[in-house]
Scaffold this motif. Structure first.
Motif, PDB file in Angstrom:
ATOM      1  N   THR A  19       0.580  -1.365  -0.340  1.00 56.11           N
ATOM      2  CA  THR A  19       0.285  -0.128   0.285  1.00 56.11           C
ATOM      3  C   THR A  19       1.139   1.067  -0.362  1.00 56.11           C
ATOM      4  O   THR A  19       0.654   1.890  -0.773  1.00 56.11           O
ATOM      5  N   ASP A  20       1.436   1.300   0.772  1.00 58.55           N
ATOM      6  CA  ASP A  20       2.932   2.678   0.747  1.00 58.55           C
ATOM      7  C   ASP A  20       3.573   3.092  -0.383  1.00 58.55           C
ATOM      8  O   ASP A  20       3.401   3.506  -0.560  1.00 58.55           O
ATOM      9  N   ALA A  21       3.859   1.960  -1.211  1.00 61.77           N
ATOM     10  CA  ALA A  21       5.261   1.853  -1.846  1.00 61.77           C
ATOM     11  C   ALA A  21       4.143   2.385  -3.496  1.00 61.77           C
ATOM     12  O   ALA A  21       4.570   2.869  -4.443  1.00 61.77           O
ATOM     13  N   LEU A  22       2.627   1.385  -3.511  1.00 61.11           N
ATOM     14  CA  LEU A  22       2.053   1.926  -4.596  1.00 61.11           C
ATOM     15  C   LEU A  22       1.781   3.163  -4.590  1.00 61.11           C
ATOM     16  O   LEU A  22       1.090   3.838  -5.355  1.00 61.11           O
ATOM     17  N   ASP A  23       0.723   3.467  -3.513  1.00 64.26           N
ATOM     18  CA  ASP A  23       0.560   5.197  -3.129  1.00 64.26           C
ATOM     19  C   ASP A  23       1.251   6.454  -3.208  1.00 64.26           C
ATOM     20  O   ASP A  23       1.213   7.048  -3.874  1.00 64.26           O
ATOM     21  N   THR A  24       3.009   5.943  -3.152  1.00 63.03           N
ATOM     22  CA  THR A  24       3.310   6.152  -3.296  1.00 63.03           C
ATOM     23  C   THR A  24       3.892   6.174  -4.913  1.00 63.03           C
ATOM     24  O   THR A  24       4.338   7.832  -5.781  1.00 63.03           O
ATOM     25  N   ASN A  72      11.145  -3.893 -10.704  1.00 62.63           N
ATOM     26  CA  ASN A  72      12.574  -5.135 -10.479  1.00 62.63           C
ATOM     27  C   ASN A  72      13.105  -5.034 -11.114  1.00 62.63           C
ATOM     28  O   ASN A  72      14.542  -5.102 -11.041  1.00 62.63           O
ATOM     29  N   GLU A  73      12.855  -4.496 -12.540  1.00 67.94           N
ATOM     30  CA  GLU A  73      13.604  -4.349 -14.082  1.00 67.94           C
ATOM     31  C   GLU A  73      14.346  -2.969 -13.606  1.00 67.94           C
ATOM     32  O   GLU A  73      15.871  -3.081 -14.282  1.00 67.94           O
ATOM     33  N   LEU A  74      13.974  -1.851 -12.877  1.00 67.33           N
ATOM     34  CA  LEU A  74      14.283  -0.900 -13.219  1.00 67.33           C
ATOM     35  C   LEU A  74      15.355  -1.104 -11.665  1.00 67.33           C
ATOM     36  O   LEU A  74      16.712  -0.649 -12.558  1.00 67.33           O
ATOM     37  N   SER A  75      15.878  -2.329 -10.993  1.00 71.10           N
ATOM     38  CA  SER A  75      16.687  -2.442  -9.658  1.00 71.10           C
ATOM     39  C   SER A  75      17.525  -3.448 -10.552  1.00 71.10           C
ATOM     40  O   SER A  75      18.819  -3.151 -10.569  1.00 71.10           O
ATOM     41  N   ARG A  76      17.213  -4.643 -11.612  1.00 65.63           N
ATOM     42  CA  ARG A  76      18.381  -4.899 -12.149  1.00 65.63           C
ATOM     43  C   ARG A  76      19.528  -4.234 -13.457  1.00 65.63           C
ATOM     44  O   ARG A  76      19.882  -4.615 -13.699  1.00 65.63           O
ATOM     45  N   SER A  77      18.767  -3.236 -14.028  1.00 66.47           N
ATOM     46  CA  SER A  77      19.508  -2.392 -14.463  1.00 66.47           C
ATOM     47  C   SER A  77      20.646  -1.370 -14.553  1.00 66.47           C
ATOM     48  O   SER A  77      21.919  -0.671 -14.514  1.00 66.47           O
ATOM     49  N   MET A  78      20.234  -1.753 -12.825  1.00 69.50           N
ATOM     50  CA  MET A  78      21.335  -0.436 -12.122  1.00 69.50           C
ATOM     51  C   MET A  78      22.274  -1.931 -11.157  1.00 69.50           C
ATOM     52  O   MET A  78      23.144  -1.587 -10.344  1.00 69.50           O
ATOM     53  N   VAL A 111      19.615  -6.068  -6.252  1.00 75.28           N
ATOM     54  CA  VAL A 111      19.162  -6.500  -6.749  1.00 75.28           C
ATOM     55  C   VAL A 111      17.112  -6.562  -6.769  1.00 75.28           C
ATOM     56  O   VAL A 111      17.317  -5.468  -6.537  1.00 75.28           O
ATOM     57  N   ASP A 112      16.514  -7.057  -6.563  1.00 73.65           N
ATOM     58  CA  ASP A 112      14.893  -6.774  -7.235  1.00 73.65           C
ATOM     59  C   ASP A 112      14.488  -6.177  -5.976  1.00 73.65           C
ATOM     60  O   ASP A 112      14.820  -6.339  -4.721  1.00 73.65           O
ATOM     61  N   PHE A 113      13.629  -5.354  -6.084  1.00 75.21           N
ATOM     62  CA  PHE A 113      12.963  -4.532  -5.493  1.00 75.21           C
ATOM     63  C   PHE A 113      12.221  -4.977  -4.648  1.00 75.21           C
ATOM     64  O   PHE A 113      11.374  -5.123  -3.566  1.00 75.21           O
TER      65      PHE A 113
END
Length: 383
Positions: free
Chosen positions: A289-294, A343-349, A352-354
């Motif tokens: 809920t927090d991450a989606l709200d953000t 997760n894809e953004l994390s992998r591009s950096m 580890v997966d978000f």
């Protein structure tokens, strides 16, 4: 709770399209500079800032009618406010409290029973990190409409935190929850120590905020489930909590999780005991809920993703015929889209997966149960 979720659902309905209004996770100083949840001073104009829990916002402060009193920009009805006494401590608290309140500490800081020993220099930064996570947790609980009350000196049903380190005999504290008291080893604030423990325990995720969300889940099990008419539903989904916790703990650390744990649990640790399954699932509900709200507040879009798995349906829910079932499904499926993107953004950096977890249908039903119980926030009788 319903007000928050209705707002969240309305924003999900437009598929992450940026909104014309100002995001409620990014506020504006009186000078126009963007400010965030943690800020206590504007970096552009040096104005004092404060977080006001009743309206869930950070805003500029102007001097009030007397020394030490402040007025909140845009909310004259809030009246004279005071800044938390922990503002100028290592805790760096930016919360506000009403002038008529008898305490010098804000609600979040009044939850502390024990703070780290500040004669140890390393504990200054540790305490700041711990308080940053606890304030975010507290704000979220309030925003969801959950009761947050400090535990009194004589005990009672409230909530309290002990942030403590290794004692004089070299014995480390045990992180956990007991009757509303949450204990956390201050070393969890050290990134290197926490990462070593995460690897040793084969955990995909371990953070300060995650710890606090998990442990507070135990507290709300006592407040929302124990002794209530929801207990039978809990046992149907999570199992019978009357099973010996000590034996379950020993079995888990000797044998590990069953090989098929991912079919019905959000994590391997959730298989240990029904109480841990609840706390792990509760923590994930707060994460989601927090991450989606953000994400929605910041206008993030995942609408172009082509997912290779079908969305969840009403049949996956705890109560498929609940009037709010479609809104909850929209929330769950939006989370799947968002976490895949992040997760894809994390992998591009090279990170580890978000969100290194998979949600089976059985977990979605448990999340729905928690959602419904949270929405029906009538407290269970206190034993």
């Amino acid at each position: 709770m319903y007000r928050f979720f209705e707002q969240l659902g309305a924003r999900i309905a437009v598929r992450f399209v940026s909104q014309p209004q100002r995001p409620d996770r990014v506020w504006q100083c009186q000078c126009g500079q963007s400010v965030f949840f943690r800020n206590s001073q504007c970096l552009a104009c040096q104005s004092a800032l404060g977080y006001w829990p009743p309206s869930n916002r950070v805003a500029s402060l102007s001097p009030g009618p007397a020394e030490g009193l402040w007025l909140l920009d845009g909310e004259p009805e809030a009246g004279p406010l005071r800044r938390c006494a922990n503002l100028d401590t290592p805790a760096a608290c930016n919360w506000l409290l009403a002038d008529h309140e008898p305490d010098s500490l804000c609600l979040a800081c009044r939850l502390n029973r024990t703070i780290p020993d500040l004669s140890i220099i390393d504990n200054h930064l540790r305490w700041r990190k711990l308080e940053t996570a606890k304030r975010r947790l507290t704000a979220q609980l309030l925003h969801l409409g959950l009761p947050v009350e400090p535990k009194g000196e004589e005990g009672g049903p409230g909530l309290a935190f002990d942030f403590i380190g290794v004692d004089l005999d070299g014995k480390a504290p045990v992180t956990g929850h007991a009757n509303g008291l949450i204990t956390l080893d201050v070393r969890e604030a050290d990134d290197d120590w926490r990462e070593r423990v995460r690897v040793q325990l084969h955990e995909p995720y371990r953070t300060l905020l995650g710890h606090l969300r998990h442990e507070v889940g135990h507290y709300y099990w006592d407040r929302l489930i124990a002794g209530s008419h929801w207990l039978d539903g809990f046992r149907d989904l999570f199992g019978d909590e009357r099973e010996s916790y000590g034996q379950a703990l020993e079995r888990h650390y000797q044998q590990g999780a069953p090989s098929d744990w991912a079919a019905a649990h959000v994590s391997a640790y959730a298989t240990m005991h029904p109480w841990e399954d609840w706390a792990e699932t509760w923590a994930h509900y707060l994460h989601m809920t927090d991450a989606l709200d953000t994400a929605l507040a910041l206008g993030m879009s995942a609408s172009s993703l082509e997912l290779d798995f079908p969305p969840f349906t009403c049949e996956d829910l705890y109560r498929p015929d609940d009037p709010g079932a479609k809104d909850f499904l929209a929330f769950i499926n939006a989370w799947v889209e968002l976490s895949a993107m992040l997760n894809e953004l994390s992998r591009s950096m090279g990170q580890v997966d978000f969100y290194p977890f998979v949600l089976p249908s059985a977990v979605v039903a448990k999340l729905h149960f928690i959602h419904l119980r949270m929405a029906d926030c009538q407290l269970a009788p206190v034993a």
